[in-house]
Design a protein around this motif. Structure first.
Motif, PDB file in Angstrom:
ATOM      1  N   THR A  35      49.050  55.115  24.055  1.00  0.00           N
ATOM      2  CA  THR A  35      48.736  53.764  23.606  1.00  0.00           C
ATOM      3  C   THR A  35      49.132  52.732  24.645  1.00  0.00           C
ATOM      4  OG1 THR A  35      49.033  54.423  21.289  1.00  0.00           O
ATOM      5  CG2 THR A  35      49.151  52.073  21.782  1.00  0.00           C
ATOM      6  N   LEU A  36      50.328  52.864  25.197  1.00  0.00           N
ATOM      7  CA  LEU A  36      50.791  51.913  26.213  1.00  0.00           C
ATOM      8  C   LEU A  36      49.901  51.950  27.457  1.00  0.00           C
ATOM      9  CD1 LEU A  36      54.670  52.424  25.986  1.00  0.00           C
ATOM     10  CD2 LEU A  36      53.314  50.552  25.041  1.00  0.00           C
ATOM     11  N   SER A  37      49.435  53.126  27.833  1.00  0.00           N
ATOM     12  CA  SER A  37      48.578  53.239  29.015  1.00  0.00           C
ATOM     13  C   SER A  37      47.245  52.532  28.799  1.00  0.00           C
ATOM     14  CB  SER A  37      48.337  54.714  29.359  1.00  0.00           C
ATOM     15  OG  SER A  37      49.558  55.379  29.611  1.00  0.00           O
ATOM     16  N   LEU A  38      46.626  52.732  27.641  1.00  0.00           N
ATOM     17  CA  LEU A  38      45.337  52.092  27.382  1.00  0.00           C
ATOM     18  C   LEU A  38      45.493  50.583  27.212  1.00  0.00           C
ATOM     19  CD1 LEU A  38      43.423  54.591  25.070  1.00  0.00           C
ATOM     20  CD2 LEU A  38      43.548  54.451  27.555  1.00  0.00           C
ATOM     21  N   LEU A  39      46.607  50.148  26.643  1.00  0.00           N
ATOM     22  CA  LEU A  39      46.849  48.705  26.543  1.00  0.00           C
ATOM     23  C   LEU A  39      46.991  48.085  27.932  1.00  0.00           C
ATOM     24  CD1 LEU A  39      49.331  48.489  23.520  1.00  0.00           C
ATOM     25  CD2 LEU A  39      46.905  47.911  23.556  1.00  0.00           C
ATOM     26  N   PHE A  40      47.602  48.830  28.856  1.00  0.00           N
ATOM     27  CA  PHE A  40      47.714  48.345  30.227  1.00  0.00           C
ATOM     28  C   PHE A  40      46.331  48.216  30.864  1.00  0.00           C
ATOM     29  CE2 PHE A  40      48.189  49.074  34.793  1.00  0.00           C
ATOM     30  CZ  PHE A  40      49.133  48.106  35.119  1.00  0.00           C
ATOM     31  N   VAL A  41      45.450  49.172  30.604  1.00  0.00           N
ATOM     32  CA  VAL A  41      44.080  49.090  31.128  1.00  0.00           C
ATOM     33  C   VAL A  41      43.381  47.840  30.594  1.00  0.00           C
ATOM     34  CG1 VAL A  41      41.825  50.224  31.160  1.00  0.00           C
ATOM     35  CG2 VAL A  41      43.894  51.582  31.434  1.00  0.00           C
ATOM     36  N   SER A  42      43.583  47.524  29.324  1.00  0.00           N
ATOM     37  CA  SER A  42      42.948  46.332  28.745  1.00  0.00           C
ATOM     38  C   SER A  42      43.463  45.059  29.402  1.00  0.00           C
ATOM     39  CB  SER A  42      43.211  46.294  27.240  1.00  0.00           C
ATOM     40  OG  SER A  42      44.568  46.000  26.949  1.00  0.00           O
ATOM     41  N   ARG A  43      44.749  45.032  29.781  1.00  0.00           N
ATOM     42  CA  ARG A  43      45.283  43.856  30.451  1.00  0.00           C
ATOM     43  C   ARG A  43      44.725  43.728  31.870  1.00  0.00           C
ATOM     44  NH1 ARG A  43      45.655  40.166  28.109  1.00  0.00           N
ATOM     45  NH2 ARG A  43      46.869  39.195  29.759  1.00  0.00           N
ATOM     46  N   VAL A  44      44.477  44.856  32.535  1.00  0.00           N
ATOM     47  CA  VAL A  44      43.863  44.803  33.859  1.00  0.00           C
ATOM     48  C   VAL A  44      42.460  44.208  33.765  1.00  0.00           C
ATOM     49  CG1 VAL A  44      43.012  46.204  35.790  1.00  0.00           C
ATOM     50  CG2 VAL A  44      45.238  46.707  34.770  1.00  0.00           C
ATOM     51  N   ALA A  45      41.707  44.594  32.726  1.00  0.00           N
ATOM     52  CA  ALA A  45      40.355  44.065  32.549  1.00  0.00           C
ATOM     53  C   ALA A  45      40.351  42.563  32.294  1.00  0.00           C
ATOM     54  CB  ALA A  45      39.653  44.793  31.404  1.00  0.00           C
ATOM     55  N   SER A  46      41.451  42.020  31.806  1.00  0.00           N
ATOM     56  CA  SER A  46      41.504  40.592  31.490  1.00  0.00           C
ATOM     57  C   SER A  46      41.877  39.725  32.685  1.00  0.00           C
ATOM     58  CB  SER A  46      42.518  40.349  30.364  1.00  0.00           C
ATOM     59  OG  SER A  46      43.835  40.620  30.806  1.00  0.00           O
ATOM     60  N   ILE A  47      42.138  40.322  33.843  1.00  0.00           N
ATOM     61  CA  ILE A  47      42.496  39.538  35.027  1.00  0.00           C
ATOM     62  C   ILE A  47      41.534  39.764  36.191  1.00  0.00           C
ATOM     63  CG2 ILE A  47      44.941  39.452  34.415  1.00  0.00           C
ATOM     64  CD1 ILE A  47      45.449  41.652  36.442  1.00  0.00           C
ATOM     65  N   ILE A  48      40.531  40.638  36.042  1.00  0.00           N
ATOM     66  CA  ILE A  48      39.541  40.861  37.099  1.00  0.00           C
ATOM     67  C   ILE A  48      38.442  39.813  36.933  1.00  0.00           C
ATOM     68  CG2 ILE A  48      37.878  42.460  38.092  1.00  0.00           C
ATOM     69  CD1 ILE A  48      39.552  44.755  37.046  1.00  0.00           C
ATOM     70  N   PRO A  49      38.306  38.867  37.854  1.00  0.00           N
ATOM     71  CA  PRO A  49      37.323  37.780  37.655  1.00  0.00           C
ATOM     72  C   PRO A  49      35.892  38.265  37.884  1.00  0.00           C
ATOM     73  CG  PRO A  49      38.416  37.558  39.776  1.00  0.00           C
ATOM     74  CD  PRO A  49      39.092  38.704  39.076  1.00  0.00           C
ATOM     75  N   LEU A  50      34.973  37.565  37.258  1.00  0.00           N
ATOM     76  CA  LEU A  50      33.557  37.836  37.456  1.00  0.00           C
ATOM     77  C   LEU A  50      33.140  37.429  38.863  1.00  0.00           C
ATOM     78  CD1 LEU A  50      32.181  36.446  34.086  1.00  0.00           C
ATOM     79  CD2 LEU A  50      32.114  38.838  34.778  1.00  0.00           C
ATOM     80  N   PRO A  51      32.210  38.157  39.490  1.00  0.00           N
ATOM     81  CA  PRO A  51      31.699  37.735  40.805  1.00  0.00           C
ATOM     82  C   PRO A  51      30.998  36.380  40.699  1.00  0.00           C
ATOM     83  CG  PRO A  51      31.097  40.020  40.331  1.00  0.00           C
ATOM     84  CD  PRO A  51      31.655  39.451  39.078  1.00  0.00           C
ATOM     85  N   GLY A  52      31.419  35.441  41.522  1.00  0.00           N
ATOM     86  CA  GLY A  52      30.802  34.125  41.495  1.00  0.00           C
ATOM     87  C   GLY A  52      31.548  33.094  40.678  1.00  0.00           C
ATOM     88  N   ILE A  53      32.736  33.438  40.172  1.00  0.00           N
ATOM     89  CA  ILE A  53      33.533  32.526  39.346  1.00  0.00           C
ATOM     90  C   ILE A  53      34.755  32.068  40.141  1.00  0.00           C
ATOM     91  CG2 ILE A  53      35.164  32.490  37.418  1.00  0.00           C
ATOM     92  CD1 ILE A  53      32.604  32.005  36.285  1.00  0.00           C
TER      93      ILE A  53
END
Length: 515
Positions: A35-53
């Protein structure tokens, strides 16, 4: 007369012992690390910006809005995404499209007979409903993603008060290529979060979707802690710092609010149920006593979310019409619909009360409950089976809903009281109540209950010396839906995540203290 035991901190060793014992059970340990590992993956997805932003102008705007106490549904949505919206991340939509689709189908099953029959068909019907919910999630992501990207091209439409000449543009590449790629990326980000939530529910511990929202809310704790520290230890020449009495008052208020939320989230009215004896073959069945739990806060946080959404749109519409046609009274009325004005809180309270009863009227079915009790030989003592039982349950639920709505209103307004009356910063005030606090407390209680179930099944003590932690839902839930992964597979996933965490912490410490 017996002497009452003095209050003590004896519960703390029991809690720490329960957490220690949870790591001694191989299956539970695997579920926790997974659970902790997958929650960490979700936090990584929340800081990767969209191209062009370029997220810097948006973050600067939100920081100034938070400092002045301004806020609306966009701020609430940003909190649910864990700050991904202000970062322009691939997970900017968060898990909310999936939750919206789930709520839509949950409400539709109460009014559409075909969906109601699917829900009653067991696992096969529920799998079909889940599949329809996923399709609806993709559709909602495409619509919301397109609208969000179009709004980012003209941010003043989505964020009232945003001036491109002051803060700068958010989108820095050509329009159509950015729209197509960004919508695809954000849809994929939401579907990734949905998959992570389902995997946590099946192979981890706790409800995956709820944990994703909770982790996003708790991600702001470091910033809130830093702001709290600055309140009490301001640099010389920047104004007076708060003292020990204010710290004691804030800590006491935080503890009281948290205890109140726990008490009401756990509170339930137990309706006694007696089952008549039946002869089945050579056996005598029934004759037992039980109870029907009715939750005080049956609707959860949904009335607060609905009320916030409803209040946002009239304010924006009246503000736009007043500015376009130079209608001063509409502009003034739109200002009265902002937080900090009595008109806002009067409408807010009314809407919370309305949606509390609306949610209960749709989801709570006293007639079906009464029929099920009658079918299995159960009855409420002193109440005739059938329609009188349904009327009795409806009467009890009506009174409980009123108490729950009043509680929701007080908790929802508590951050605003601290913000506007006591000048507590927004990031700190949100941890003294509001929607985020309600969700966080409820999810933590549910997760602790599942951990406690594993501990008791292995003959360990739970978190409490007496009694057990209750679930938020009235019906019992399974501890987990699927089998846990092997320890080797979990460690292969957890070790790289832990390494990335250490690397990120080292980079943050270097930038914060050494650079």
């Amino acid at each position: 007369m017996g002497r009452l035991p003095a209050p003590s901190l004896a519960i703390l060793p029991a809690v720490f012992s329960a957490f220690t014992n949870s790591l001694k059970i191989p299956e539970l340990r695997s579920r926790i690390f997974y659970t902790l590992s997958l929650l960490f993956v979700s936090r990584v997805a929340s800081i990767i910006p969209l191209p062009g932003i370029d997220p810097a102008p948006l973050q600067k705007f939100f920081a100034e809005q938070a400092a002045t106490g301004a806020g609306n549904l966009i701020g609430l949505y940003n909190m649910f995404t864990g700050g991904a919206l202000t970062k322009g991340a691939i997970a900017a939509l968060g898990i909310m499209p999936y939750i919206s689709a789930s709520i839509i189908f949950q409400l539709m099953t109460a009014v559409v007979p075909a969906l109601s029959r699917l829900q009653q068909e067991g696992d096969v019907g529920r799998q079909k409903l889940t599949q329809y919910t996923r399709y609806a999630t993709v559709l909602i992501c495409l619509i919301q993603g397109t609208l969000l990207i179009l709004a980012l091209n003209n941010p003043g439409q989505l964020f009232p008060g945003y001036d491109v000449s002051t803060y700068g543009p958010i989108v820095i590449i050509s329009k159509w290529s950015f729209i197509i790629t960004s919508v695809i990326f954000m849809t994929a980000g939401t579907m990734l979060l949905m998959w992570l939530g389902e995997q946590i529910t099946q192979r981890g511990i706790g409800n995956g979707v709820s944990l994703l929202i909770t982790v996003g809310i708790l991600a702001d704790i470091p910033g809130a802690a830093q702001q709290t520290y600055s309140l009490f230890f301001k640099p010389v020449g920047t104004g007076p710092s708060l003292g020990v009495p204010q710290a004691v008052v804030m800590l006491t208020l935080f503890v009281v609010v948290t205890m109140g939320i726990i008490a009401v989230v756990q509170a339930q009215r137990k309706i006694p149920v007696q089952y008549a004896k039946r002869v089945v073959g050579n056996k005598v069945m029934g004759g037992q006593s039980s109870f029907l739990p009715l939750k005080v806060n049956y609707s959860g946080v949904m009335p607060v979310i609905f009320a916030s959404a409803i209040l946002l749109f009239p304010q924006q519409i009246f503000s736009w019409i007043g500015a376009t046609y130079n209608l001063k009274f509409l502009t003034e009325f739109s200002q009265n619909l902002l937080r900090g004005h009595w008109t806002y809180y009067a409408l807010y309270t009314t809407l919370i009360l309305f949606f509390s009863y609306f949610w209960v009227s749709v989801m709570f079915k006293p007639i079906q409950i009464a029929d099920d009790l009658k079918k299995y030989g159960g009855y409420v003592p002193g109440v005739r089976p059938g329609e009188p039982t349904a009327q009795f349950l409806d009467f009890i639920m009506t009174r409980l809903t009123l108490a729950g709505a009043i509680f929701l209103t007080v908790i929802a307004i508590m951050p605003d009281v601290l913000l506007f009356e006591l000048n507590v910063p927004t990031r700190i005030a949100y941890f003294f109540g509001g929607t985020g606090m309600l969700i966080t407390v409820g999810v933590i209680l549910d997760t602790m209950r599942q951990i406690e179930t594993f501990l008791l099944q292995r003959h360990y003590d739970g978190f409490l010396k007496r009694g057990r932690i209750r679930a938020r839902s009235a019906s019992p839930q399974q501890a987990s839906a699927g089998e846990a992964l092997s320890q080797e597979a979990v460690m292969k996933l957890a070790l790289p995540m832990f390494g990335l965490l250490l690397l990120g912490t080292a980079i943050w410490a270097y930038k914060a203290f050494l650079k």
